[in-house]
Design a protein around this motif. Structure first.
Motif, PDB file in Angstrom:
ATOM      1  N   GLY A  16       7.722   0.073 -10.778  1.00 37.89           N
ATOM      2  CA  GLY A  16       7.299   1.584 -11.248  1.00 37.89           C
ATOM      3  C   GLY A  16       7.310   2.657 -10.113  1.00 37.89           C
ATOM      4  N   ASN A  17       6.936   3.719 -10.439  1.00 34.59           N
ATOM      5  CA  ASN A  17       6.604   4.958  -9.356  1.00 34.59           C
ATOM      6  C   ASN A  17       5.232   4.828  -8.631  1.00 34.59           C
ATOM      7  OD1 ASN A  17       9.248   6.160 -10.269  1.00 34.59           O
ATOM      8  ND2 ASN A  17       7.863   6.985 -11.875  1.00 34.59           N
ATOM      9  N   LEU A  18       5.481   4.877  -7.330  1.00 37.52           N
ATOM     10  CA  LEU A  18       4.520   4.952  -6.492  1.00 37.52           C
ATOM     11  C   LEU A  18       3.699   6.470  -6.771  1.00 37.52           C
ATOM     12  CD1 LEU A  18       5.566   3.844  -3.197  1.00 37.52           C
ATOM     13  CD2 LEU A  18       3.791   2.673  -4.432  1.00 37.52           C
ATOM     14  N   HIS A  19       2.260   6.400  -6.606  1.00 38.94           N
ATOM     15  CA  HIS A  19       1.521   7.765  -7.159  1.00 38.94           C
ATOM     16  C   HIS A  19       0.284   7.902  -6.199  1.00 38.94           C
ATOM     17  CE1 HIS A  19      -1.565   4.859  -8.487  1.00 38.94           C
ATOM     18  NE2 HIS A  19      -0.688   4.302  -9.419  1.00 38.94           N
ATOM     19  N   LEU A  20      -0.123   8.895  -6.493  1.00 38.13           N
ATOM     20  CA  LEU A  20      -1.283   9.477  -5.423  1.00 38.13           C
ATOM     21  C   LEU A  20      -2.451   8.389  -5.115  1.00 38.13           C
ATOM     22  CD1 LEU A  20      -2.542  11.844  -4.145  1.00 38.13           C
ATOM     23  CD2 LEU A  20      -3.713  12.547  -5.959  1.00 38.13           C
ATOM     24  N   GLY A  21      -2.667   7.580  -6.223  1.00 39.76           N
ATOM     25  CA  GLY A  21      -3.378   6.422  -6.107  1.00 39.76           C
ATOM     26  C   GLY A  21      -3.031   5.419  -5.000  1.00 39.76           C
ATOM     27  N   ASN A  22      -1.615   5.128  -4.912  1.00 38.56           N
ATOM     28  CA  ASN A  22      -1.167   4.194  -3.835  1.00 38.56           C
ATOM     29  C   ASN A  22      -1.296   4.955  -2.672  1.00 38.56           C
ATOM     30  OD1 ASN A  22       1.070   3.861  -6.538  1.00 38.56           O
ATOM     31  ND2 ASN A  22      -0.377   2.044  -5.890  1.00 38.56           N
ATOM     32  N   TYR A  23      -0.909   6.200  -2.394  1.00 42.51           N
ATOM     33  CA  TYR A  23      -0.933   6.883  -1.580  1.00 42.51           C
ATOM     34  C   TYR A  23      -2.165   6.889  -0.608  1.00 42.51           C
ATOM     35  CZ  TYR A  23      -0.379  10.744   2.070  1.00 42.51           C
ATOM     36  OH  TYR A  23      -0.336  11.400   3.342  1.00 42.51           O
ATOM     37  N   LEU A  24      -3.583   7.530  -1.518  1.00 38.89           N
ATOM     38  CA  LEU A  24      -4.713   7.649  -0.756  1.00 38.89           C
ATOM     39  C   LEU A  24      -5.330   6.385  -0.582  1.00 38.89           C
ATOM     40  CD1 LEU A  24      -5.981  10.619  -2.428  1.00 38.89           C
ATOM     41  CD2 LEU A  24      -4.912  10.766  -0.419  1.00 38.89           C
ATOM     42  N   GLY A  25      -5.138   5.342  -1.380  1.00 36.91           N
ATOM     43  CA  GLY A  25      -5.831   4.056  -1.489  1.00 36.91           C
ATOM     44  C   GLY A  25      -5.060   3.115  -0.304  1.00 36.91           C
ATOM     45  N   ALA A  26      -4.007   2.956  -0.385  1.00 36.01           N
ATOM     46  CA  ALA A  26      -3.199   2.021   0.403  1.00 36.01           C
ATOM     47  C   ALA A  26      -2.218   2.742   1.456  1.00 36.01           C
ATOM     48  CB  ALA A  26      -2.221   1.234  -0.306  1.00 36.01           C
ATOM     49  N   LEU A  27      -1.722   3.406   1.546  1.00 33.53           N
ATOM     50  CA  LEU A  27      -0.676   4.076   2.400  1.00 33.53           C
ATOM     51  C   LEU A  27      -1.073   4.661   3.509  1.00 33.53           C
ATOM     52  CD1 LEU A  27       2.546   5.348   0.335  1.00 33.53           C
ATOM     53  CD2 LEU A  27       2.235   3.130   1.433  1.00 33.53           C
ATOM     54  N   SER A 218       1.244   7.940 -20.300  1.00 31.23           N
ATOM     55  CA  SER A 218       1.342   9.601 -20.172  1.00 31.23           C
ATOM     56  C   SER A 218       1.507   9.882 -18.498  1.00 31.23           C
ATOM     57  CB  SER A 218       0.271  10.137 -20.514  1.00 31.23           C
ATOM     58  OG  SER A 218       0.104  11.429 -19.849  1.00 31.23           O
ATOM     59  N   ASP A 219       2.819  10.495 -18.532  1.00 25.69           N
ATOM     60  CA  ASP A 219       3.126  10.736 -16.886  1.00 25.69           C
ATOM     61  C   ASP A 219       2.224  11.796 -16.360  1.00 25.69           C
ATOM     62  OD1 ASP A 219       4.847  10.317 -14.765  1.00 25.69           O
ATOM     63  OD2 ASP A 219       5.592  12.159 -14.840  1.00 25.69           O
ATOM     64  N   TYR A 220       1.438  12.567 -17.293  1.00 26.78           N
ATOM     65  CA  TYR A 220       0.426  13.376 -16.810  1.00 26.78           C
ATOM     66  C   TYR A 220      -0.781  12.800 -16.165  1.00 26.78           C
ATOM     67  CZ  TYR A 220       3.134  17.456 -17.772  1.00 26.78           C
ATOM     68  OH  TYR A 220       4.175  18.548 -17.796  1.00 26.78           O
ATOM     69  N   SER A 221      -0.958  11.654 -16.672  1.00 21.26           N
ATOM     70  CA  SER A 221      -2.141  10.862 -16.050  1.00 21.26           C
ATOM     71  C   SER A 221      -2.026  10.739 -14.333  1.00 21.26           C
ATOM     72  CB  SER A 221      -2.263   9.572 -16.701  1.00 21.26           C
ATOM     73  OG  SER A 221      -1.133   8.639 -16.216  1.00 21.26           O
ATOM     74  N   ARG A 222      -0.933  10.774 -14.109  1.00 25.25           N
ATOM     75  CA  ARG A 222      -0.922  10.455 -12.260  1.00 25.25           C
ATOM     76  C   ARG A 222       0.100  11.319 -11.625  1.00 25.25           C
ATOM     77  NH1 ARG A 222       1.872   6.474 -15.330  1.00 25.25           N
ATOM     78  NH2 ARG A 222       3.698   7.135 -15.857  1.00 25.25           N
ATOM     79  N   ILE A 223      -0.086  11.551 -10.320  1.00 28.89           N
ATOM     80  CA  ILE A 223       0.911  12.459  -9.545  1.00 28.89           C
ATOM     81  C   ILE A 223       1.663  11.330  -8.957  1.00 28.89           C
ATOM     82  CG2 ILE A 223       0.885  14.087  -7.649  1.00 28.89           C
ATOM     83  CD1 ILE A 223      -1.678  15.201  -8.671  1.00 28.89           C
ATOM     84  N   ASN A 224       2.900  11.209  -9.269  1.00 31.83           N
ATOM     85  CA  ASN A 224       3.861  10.622  -8.409  1.00 31.83           C
ATOM     86  C   ASN A 224       4.287  10.974  -7.198  1.00 31.83           C
ATOM     87  OD1 ASN A 224       4.305   8.797 -10.857  1.00 31.83           O
ATOM     88  ND2 ASN A 224       5.259  10.486 -11.863  1.00 31.83           N
ATOM     89  N   LEU A 225       4.692  10.088  -6.350  1.00 31.34           N
ATOM     90  CA  LEU A 225       4.955  10.647  -4.984  1.00 31.34           C
ATOM     91  C   LEU A 225       6.420  11.285  -5.034  1.00 31.34           C
ATOM     92  CD1 LEU A 225       3.739   8.048  -2.433  1.00 31.34           C
ATOM     93  CD2 LEU A 225       2.630   9.910  -3.048  1.00 31.34           C
ATOM     94  N   THR A 226       7.264  11.012  -6.176  1.00 32.84           N
ATOM     95  CA  THR A 226       8.350  11.803  -6.279  1.00 32.84           C
ATOM     96  C   THR A 226       8.331  13.049  -7.037  1.00 32.84           C
ATOM     97  OG1 THR A 226       8.945  10.182  -7.979  1.00 32.84           O
ATOM     98  CG2 THR A 226      10.008   9.796  -5.814  1.00 32.84           C
ATOM     99  N   ASP A 227       7.122  13.557  -7.360  1.00 35.67           N
ATOM    100  CA  ASP A 227       7.140  14.571  -7.914  1.00 35.67           C
ATOM    101  C   ASP A 227       7.160  15.979  -7.111  1.00 35.67           C
ATOM    102  OD1 ASP A 227       6.434  13.319 -10.711  1.00 35.67           O
ATOM    103  OD2 ASP A 227       4.425  13.799 -10.197  1.00 35.67           O
ATOM    104  N   ASP A 228       7.821  16.974  -7.667  1.00 33.47           N
ATOM    105  CA  ASP A 228       8.080  17.950  -6.600  1.00 33.47           C
ATOM    106  C   ASP A 228       6.581  19.133  -7.056  1.00 33.47           C
ATOM    107  OD1 ASP A 228       8.445  19.459  -8.968  1.00 33.47           O
ATOM    108  OD2 ASP A 228      10.481  19.770  -8.594  1.00 33.47           O
ATOM    109  N   ALA A 229       6.615  19.948  -6.203  1.00 34.31           N
ATOM    110  CA  ALA A 229       5.647  20.888  -6.100  1.00 34.31           C
ATOM    111  C   ALA A 229       5.141  21.390  -7.565  1.00 34.31           C
ATOM    112  CB  ALA A 229       5.671  21.922  -5.191  1.00 34.31           C
TER     113      ALA A 229
END
Ligand code: TRP
Length: 351
Positions: A16-27, A218-229
């Motif tokens: 699946g897609n990486l999201h803000l949770g993966n970014y702030l929590g792991a990356l 729901s895609d609105y539940s998360r911010i994907n790292l591939t989402d644009d501004a």
């Protein structure tokens, strides 16, 4: 006990897609650790296939996701030259050591794993054998490099405990042979988890009591790292809130899961404390706060997003990074695996 050279290992599944949770929590954490440790970051593709094919999406989706996670590693600031970035399936020692660990770990230990119960659901008879043995492969990932520290979320704590149990049982069961082979009183370290605290736990934008997740319909539940501004701004604008203004103090966030989440995201993105953020926005309306949050999120994430796109446009380059990383990973894991064979008595072998 024997001294082990400090080394960090961690893995991210290409599903699946990486999201803000993966970014702030792991990356973000992975990036920080680069200054203090020699680090190995792995795209754990063998773990991805433990679930049903329709969950990980089939062969071309798996290949795409392996490259996407790699691009996210690089775009976030992981340095594949100073450290090691590779995908698990390229280094055969992971699967090979996992087999030995299948013979060290006990059925009873694995039967207690809560993640297996969650992922297998009601129909346990239909779960793959790989899903059951998943924690043994994870232990092999870590111990093939004799890694001493593993940054993971709270949900992986039990798997890290199992990794220590496996290391300890191996060290005890083969103690004599370990000493005879010149490895002193322990061959594997008892790896320490570096647990990412609740402060960096990012919740769903639709329900502040649920973790932000790639499997939420729901895609609105998360911010994907591939989402644009534009997409990021829209998702923040639509994020669920409550009717009260923001509280002035952190105590006031209790029982206000959505408010706490948005304030926590703001704080994490800006490297501030929630108290500090409330000092500035407390007493104000969500509408004002959301504008500021959207601006902050797009400013911080846009460069990562742009860099991911740039990298993904050249899959050949990503594959080269992975091949190079795999070669360097193998140079560490192969002698460890050869030593394991000596210790267990699997002789003669070519390692
Ligand atoms: N199980 C981890 C997760 O779902 C991924 C993982 C696999 C991992 N191997 C690992 C994490 C080794 C840390 C170290 O997040």
């Amino acid at each position: 006990m024997a001294e082990f050279e400090p080394r960090v290992f961690s893995g991210v599944q290409p599903t699946g897609n990486l999201h803000l949770g993966n970014y702030l929590g792991a990356l973000v954490r992975f990036v920080e650790l680069q200054d203090r440790f020699s680090c190995i970051y792995c795209v754990v593709d063998l773990h991805a296939i433990t679930q049903a094919v329709n969950i990980w999406g089939g062969p071309s989706e798996l290949t795409r996701a392996i490259r996407e996670v790699t691009a996210a590693f690089l775009a976030s600031g992981i340095d594949p030259q100073k450290h090691i970035v590779f995908n698990q399936s390229q280094v055969a020692e992971h699967a090979e050591l996992a087999w030995v660990f299948n013979c060290v770990a006990r059925m009873g230990w694995l039967n207690r794993m809560t993640q297996f119960k969650e992922k297998a659901g009601k129909n346990r008879e239909n779960a793959s054998v790989g899903l059951f043995a998943y924690p043994n492969l994870m232990a092999a990932d870590i111990l093939a490099y004799r890694a001493t520290h593993v940054p993971v979320g709270e949900d992986q704590k039990q798997h890290l405990e199992l990794t220590r149990d496996i290391a300890q049982k191996f060290n005890i069961d083969f103690a004599e042979s370990i000493a005879e082979n010149g490895h002193g009183d322990a061959f594997f370290p008892l790896t320490e988890p570096l647990i990412t605290g609740p402060a960096t736990r990012v919740m769903s934008l639709r329900d502040g009591t649920k973790k932000m997740s790639k499997s939420d319909p729901s895609d609105y539940s998360r911010i994907n790292l591939t989402d644009d501004a534009d997409m990021i701004a829209q998702k923040i604008r639509k994020a669920r809130t409550d009717p009260e203004p923001l509280p002035g103090e952190v105590d006031g966030l209790e029982h206000r899961a959505e408010a706490a989440n948005l304030v926590g995201i703001f704080a994490a993105l800006d490297g501030r404390t929630p108290a500090d953020v409330l000092g500035e926005y407390g007493g104000g309306q969500f509408s004002t706060f959301k504008v500021a949050l959207a601006e902050l999120a797009t400013t911080k994430l846009a460069p990562i997003n742009d860099e991911m796109r740039r990298l993904l446009a050249d899959p050949g380059h990503i594959d080269k990074v992975l091949n190079d990383g795999a070669q360097r990973a193998r140079a560490i894991a192969a002698p460890v695996m050869a030593a394991v064979k000596d210790i267990v008595g699997l002789r003669p072998h070519g390692g």
